[in-house]
Design a protein around this motif. Structure first.
Motif, PDB file in Angstrom:
ATOM      1  N   GLU A 151       2.542 -20.000  -9.767  1.00  0.00           N
ATOM      2  CA  GLU A 151       3.309 -18.848  -9.326  1.00  0.00           C
ATOM      3  C   GLU A 151       3.416 -18.820  -7.800  1.00  0.00           C
ATOM      4  O   GLU A 151       2.409 -18.842  -7.090  1.00  0.00           O
ATOM      5  CB  GLU A 151       2.655 -17.551  -9.810  1.00  0.00           C
ATOM      6  N   ARG A 152       4.638 -18.773  -7.295  1.00  0.00           N
ATOM      7  CA  ARG A 152       4.853 -18.786  -5.850  1.00  0.00           C
ATOM      8  C   ARG A 152       4.143 -17.627  -5.153  1.00  0.00           C
ATOM      9  O   ARG A 152       3.483 -17.820  -4.127  1.00  0.00           O
ATOM     10  CB  ARG A 152       6.358 -18.733  -5.547  1.00  0.00           C
ATOM     11  N   ALA A 153       4.260 -16.433  -5.701  1.00  0.00           N
ATOM     12  CA  ALA A 153       3.665 -15.252  -5.066  1.00  0.00           C
ATOM     13  C   ALA A 153       2.148 -15.392  -4.996  1.00  0.00           C
ATOM     14  O   ALA A 153       1.525 -15.054  -3.985  1.00  0.00           O
ATOM     15  CB  ALA A 153       4.057 -13.983  -5.816  1.00  0.00           C
ATOM     16  N   SER A 154       1.545 -15.887  -6.066  1.00  0.00           N
ATOM     17  CA  SER A 154       0.093 -16.055  -6.100  1.00  0.00           C
ATOM     18  C   SER A 154      -0.362 -17.103  -5.086  1.00  0.00           C
ATOM     19  O   SER A 154      -1.343 -16.905  -4.360  1.00  0.00           O
ATOM     20  CB  SER A 154      -0.348 -16.449  -7.508  1.00  0.00           C
ATOM     21  N   SER A 155       0.360 -18.212  -5.016  1.00  0.00           N
ATOM     22  CA  SER A 155       0.014 -19.263  -4.058  1.00  0.00           C
ATOM     23  C   SER A 155       0.192 -18.778  -2.626  1.00  0.00           C
ATOM     24  O   SER A 155      -0.618 -19.079  -1.746  1.00  0.00           O
ATOM     25  CB  SER A 155       0.879 -20.503  -4.313  1.00  0.00           C
ATOM     26  N   ARG A 156       1.232 -18.004  -2.405  1.00  0.00           N
ATOM     27  CA  ARG A 156       1.457 -17.447  -1.063  1.00  0.00           C
ATOM     28  C   ARG A 156       0.327 -16.495  -0.675  1.00  0.00           C
ATOM     29  O   ARG A 156      -0.120 -16.491   0.481  1.00  0.00           O
ATOM     30  CB  ARG A 156       2.805 -16.727  -1.015  1.00  0.00           C
ATOM     31  N   ASP A 157      -0.152 -15.706  -1.625  1.00  0.00           N
ATOM     32  CA  ASP A 157      -1.258 -14.790  -1.347  1.00  0.00           C
ATOM     33  C   ASP A 157      -2.498 -15.555  -0.887  1.00  0.00           C
ATOM     34  O   ASP A 157      -3.239 -15.089  -0.007  1.00  0.00           O
ATOM     35  CB  ASP A 157      -1.587 -13.959  -2.586  1.00  0.00           C
ATOM     36  N   VAL A 158      -2.734 -16.717  -1.495  1.00  0.00           N
ATOM     37  CA  VAL A 158      -3.879 -17.537  -1.101  1.00  0.00           C
ATOM     38  C   VAL A 158      -3.724 -17.999   0.349  1.00  0.00           C
ATOM     39  O   VAL A 158      -4.670 -17.938   1.139  1.00  0.00           O
ATOM     40  CB  VAL A 158      -4.021 -18.756  -2.038  1.00  0.00           C
ATOM     41  N   LEU A 159      -2.538 -18.452   0.708  1.00  0.00           N
ATOM     42  CA  LEU A 159      -2.295 -18.909   2.078  1.00  0.00           C
ATOM     43  C   LEU A 159      -2.410 -17.762   3.076  1.00  0.00           C
ATOM     44  O   LEU A 159      -2.928 -17.939   4.184  1.00  0.00           O
ATOM     45  CB  LEU A 159      -0.920 -19.563   2.169  1.00  0.00           C
ATOM     46  N   MET A 160      -1.956 -16.583   2.695  1.00  0.00           N
ATOM     47  CA  MET A 160      -2.085 -15.412   3.559  1.00  0.00           C
ATOM     48  C   MET A 160      -3.559 -15.061   3.762  1.00  0.00           C
ATOM     49  O   MET A 160      -3.967 -14.663   4.864  1.00  0.00           O
ATOM     50  CB  MET A 160      -1.329 -14.231   2.963  1.00  0.00           C
ATOM     51  N   ALA A 161      -4.359 -15.204   2.705  1.00  0.00           N
ATOM     52  CA  ALA A 161      -5.795 -14.939   2.827  1.00  0.00           C
ATOM     53  C   ALA A 161      -6.435 -15.917   3.807  1.00  0.00           C
ATOM     54  O   ALA A 161      -7.310 -15.539   4.597  1.00  0.00           O
ATOM     55  CB  ALA A 161      -6.460 -15.054   1.452  1.00  0.00           C
ATOM     56  N   LEU A 162      -5.998 -17.173   3.776  1.00  0.00           N
ATOM     57  CA  LEU A 162      -6.515 -18.148   4.730  1.00  0.00           C
ATOM     58  C   LEU A 162      -6.125 -17.765   6.157  1.00  0.00           C
ATOM     59  O   LEU A 162      -6.952 -17.845   7.080  1.00  0.00           O
ATOM     60  CB  LEU A 162      -5.994 -19.545   4.397  1.00  0.00           C
ATOM     61  N   MET A 163      -4.881 -17.333   6.361  1.00  0.00           N
ATOM     62  CA  MET A 163      -4.445 -16.943   7.703  1.00  0.00           C
ATOM     63  C   MET A 163      -5.251 -15.749   8.214  1.00  0.00           C
ATOM     64  O   MET A 163      -5.637 -15.699   9.386  1.00  0.00           O
ATOM     65  CB  MET A 163      -2.954 -16.591   7.694  1.00  0.00           C
ATOM     66  N   ARG A 164      -5.520 -14.791   7.352  1.00  0.00           N
ATOM     67  CA  ARG A 164      -6.324 -13.627   7.766  1.00  0.00           C
ATOM     68  C   ARG A 164      -7.744 -14.055   8.111  1.00  0.00           C
ATOM     69  O   ARG A 164      -8.348 -13.544   9.062  1.00  0.00           O
ATOM     70  CB  ARG A 164      -6.328 -12.569   6.654  1.00  0.00           C
ATOM     71  N   TYR A 165      -8.289 -14.995   7.335  1.00  0.00           N
ATOM     72  CA  TYR A 165      -9.648 -15.478   7.590  1.00  0.00           C
ATOM     73  C   TYR A 165      -9.718 -16.226   8.923  1.00  0.00           C
ATOM     74  O   TYR A 165     -10.660 -16.040   9.702  1.00  0.00           O
ATOM     75  CB  TYR A 165     -10.090 -16.374   6.439  1.00  0.00           C
ATOM     76  N   LEU A 166      -8.717 -17.047   9.209  1.00  0.00           N
ATOM     77  CA  LEU A 166      -8.682 -17.764  10.483  1.00  0.00           C
ATOM     78  C   LEU A 166      -8.578 -16.784  11.652  1.00  0.00           C
ATOM     79  O   LEU A 166      -9.205 -16.983  12.699  1.00  0.00           O
ATOM     80  CB  LEU A 166      -7.513 -18.745  10.503  1.00  0.00           C
ATOM     81  N   GLN A 167      -7.796 -15.726  11.459  1.00  0.00           N
ATOM     82  CA  GLN A 167      -7.678 -14.701  12.501  1.00  0.00           C
ATOM     83  C   GLN A 167      -9.013 -13.984  12.710  1.00  0.00           C
ATOM     84  O   GLN A 167      -9.417 -13.730  13.845  1.00  0.00           O
ATOM     85  CB  GLN A 167      -6.597 -13.703  12.133  1.00  0.00           C
ATOM     86  N   PHE A 168      -9.690 -13.687  11.608  1.00  0.00           N
ATOM     87  CA  PHE A 168     -11.012 -13.047  11.694  1.00  0.00           C
ATOM     88  C   PHE A 168     -11.994 -13.927  12.465  1.00  0.00           C
ATOM     89  O   PHE A 168     -12.731 -13.447  13.336  1.00  0.00           O
ATOM     90  CB  PHE A 168     -11.536 -12.773  10.287  1.00  0.00           C
ATOM     91  N   LEU A 169     -11.989 -15.225  12.169  1.00  0.00           N
ATOM     92  CA  LEU A 169     -12.913 -16.140  12.852  1.00  0.00           C
ATOM     93  C   LEU A 169     -12.591 -16.232  14.338  1.00  0.00           C
ATOM     94  O   LEU A 169     -13.494 -16.288  15.187  1.00  0.00           O
ATOM     95  CB  LEU A 169     -12.846 -17.523  12.214  1.00  0.00           C
ATOM     96  N   ALA A 170     -11.300 -16.254  14.662  1.00  0.00           N
ATOM     97  CA  ALA A 170     -10.894 -16.332  16.072  1.00  0.00           C
ATOM     98  C   ALA A 170     -11.315 -15.082  16.828  1.00  0.00           C
ATOM     99  O   ALA A 170     -11.789 -15.167  17.983  1.00  0.00           O
ATOM    100  CB  ALA A 170      -9.379 -16.517  16.168  1.00  0.00           C
ATOM    101  N   GLN A 171     -11.171 -13.925  16.205  1.00  0.00           N
ATOM    102  CA  GLN A 171     -11.561 -12.677  16.853  1.00  0.00           C
ATOM    103  C   GLN A 171     -13.080 -12.608  17.035  1.00  0.00           C
ATOM    104  O   GLN A 171     -13.565 -12.146  18.068  1.00  0.00           O
ATOM    105  CB  GLN A 171     -11.061 -11.498  16.033  1.00  0.00           C
ATOM    106  N   ALA A 172     -13.818 -13.086  16.022  1.00  0.00           N
ATOM    107  CA  ALA A 172     -15.267 -13.080  16.109  1.00  0.00           C
ATOM    108  C   ALA A 172     -15.746 -14.003  17.216  1.00  0.00           C
ATOM    109  O   ALA A 172     -16.701 -13.699  17.956  1.00  0.00           O
ATOM    110  CB  ALA A 172     -15.875 -13.498  14.760  1.00  0.00           C
ATOM    111  N   GLN A 173     -15.098 -15.152  17.352  1.00  0.00           N
ATOM    112  CA  GLN A 173     -15.466 -16.104  18.396  1.00  0.00           C
ATOM    113  C   GLN A 173     -15.158 -15.532  19.780  1.00  0.00           C
ATOM    114  O   GLN A 173     -15.929 -15.706  20.726  1.00  0.00           O
ATOM    115  CB  GLN A 173     -14.735 -17.416  18.193  1.00  0.00           C
ATOM    116  N   ALA A 174     -14.020 -14.838  19.888  1.00  0.00           N
ATOM    117  CA  ALA A 174     -13.634 -14.259  21.182  1.00  0.00           C
ATOM    118  C   ALA A 174     -14.588 -13.142  21.601  1.00  0.00           C
ATOM    119  O   ALA A 174     -14.825 -12.940  22.802  1.00  0.00           O
ATOM    120  CB  ALA A 174     -12.212 -13.729  21.096  1.00  0.00           C
ATOM    121  N   ALA A 175     -15.125 -12.452  20.601  1.00  0.00           N
ATOM    122  CA  ALA A 175     -16.009 -11.330  20.903  1.00  0.00           C
ATOM    123  C   ALA A 175     -17.433 -11.777  21.211  1.00  0.00           C
ATOM    124  O   ALA A 175     -18.226 -11.011  21.788  1.00  0.00           O
ATOM    125  CB  ALA A 175     -16.039 -10.358  19.720  1.00  0.00           C
ATOM    126  N   SER A 176     -17.778 -13.005  20.839  1.00  0.00           N
ATOM    127  CA  SER A 176     -19.148 -13.475  21.042  1.00  0.00           C
ATOM    128  C   SER A 176     -19.385 -14.001  22.453  1.00  0.00           C
ATOM    129  O   SER A 176     -18.460 -14.254  23.196  1.00  0.00           O
ATOM    130  CB  SER A 176     -19.465 -14.582  20.029  1.00  0.00           C
TER     131      SER A 176
END
Length: 206
Positions: free
Chosen positions: A181-206
């Protein structure tokens, strides 16, 4: 002979042309054991006609490739899958699906070069094939999310049980998906993008 019409015929299809608004591109790898659905995910979500290197399985793989649980599978990726998806007007993801058999893992080094993150596809019928995959990502320091692909005959476990079985850190996202399912696969990729953003913000704050 009309060379202009010949050149037009050889050019990219209109739907394959990169949007002019794109300002950033991210390389993502789709990994997992043999037969977990990597080619299916890339094909379902790609906005361009995906490039695949599917080949028919032959007797040469008997006794070499572990096909337990996927005995009906007749083809396999021998190099990579490639697709593209625009997350928004500015951000484009380039998707690289890796071969699942261990004998092709030597190709992973090149496929991982320049990748910002990965999606690990998991099949609960053969959870053990995911251990080495996750271990390799952790060794390389590649951030990843885990997507549990839905198969009709696959056992259904709570996500927290699967997290414990895979020994995943609490911060690593794990979710259910249907790679068809395209929508389901896209949701997975969006979750990865949010996780990468979270890691970048955590690194910037450290």
């Amino acid at each position: 002979m009309d060379f202009r019409s010949s050149e037009q015929a050889l050019g990219p299809r209109s739907e394959d042309v990169l949007p002019t608004t794109a300002t950033a591109a991210v390389k993502v790898v789709i990994v997992g054991g043999f037969g977990v659905g990597k080619t299916t995910l890339v094909g379902s979500v790609s906005e361009i006609r995906p490039l695949t290197t599917e080949e028919t399985m032959t007797q040469a793989g008997v006794g070499v490739d572990d096909t337990q649980g996927v005995e009906r599978k007749t083809s396999t990726t021998v190099a990579m899958d490639f697709g593209r998806i625009s997350i928004n007007e500015e951000l484009v993801l380039y998707l690289f699906g890796t071969p699942g058999q261990e004998r092709f893992w030597f190709l992973w080094r090149g496929l991982f070069e320049g990748a910002l993150g990965a999606v690990v596809l998991v099949d609960t019928r053969r959870l053990e094939v995911s251990f080495d995959v996750i271990g390799r990502l952790e060794e390389r320091g590649v951030p990843f999310v885990v997507a549990v692909n839905s198969f009709p005959d696959a056992p259904d476990y709570p996500l927290e049980e699967l997290r414990a079985a895979l020994d995943l850190p609490e911060a690593v996202p794990i979710m259910l998906c249907d790679a068809r399912e395209r929508a389901s696969s896209r949701d997975v990729l969006m979750a990865l993008m949010r996780y990468l953003q979270f890691l970048a913000q955590a690194q910037a704050a450290s």
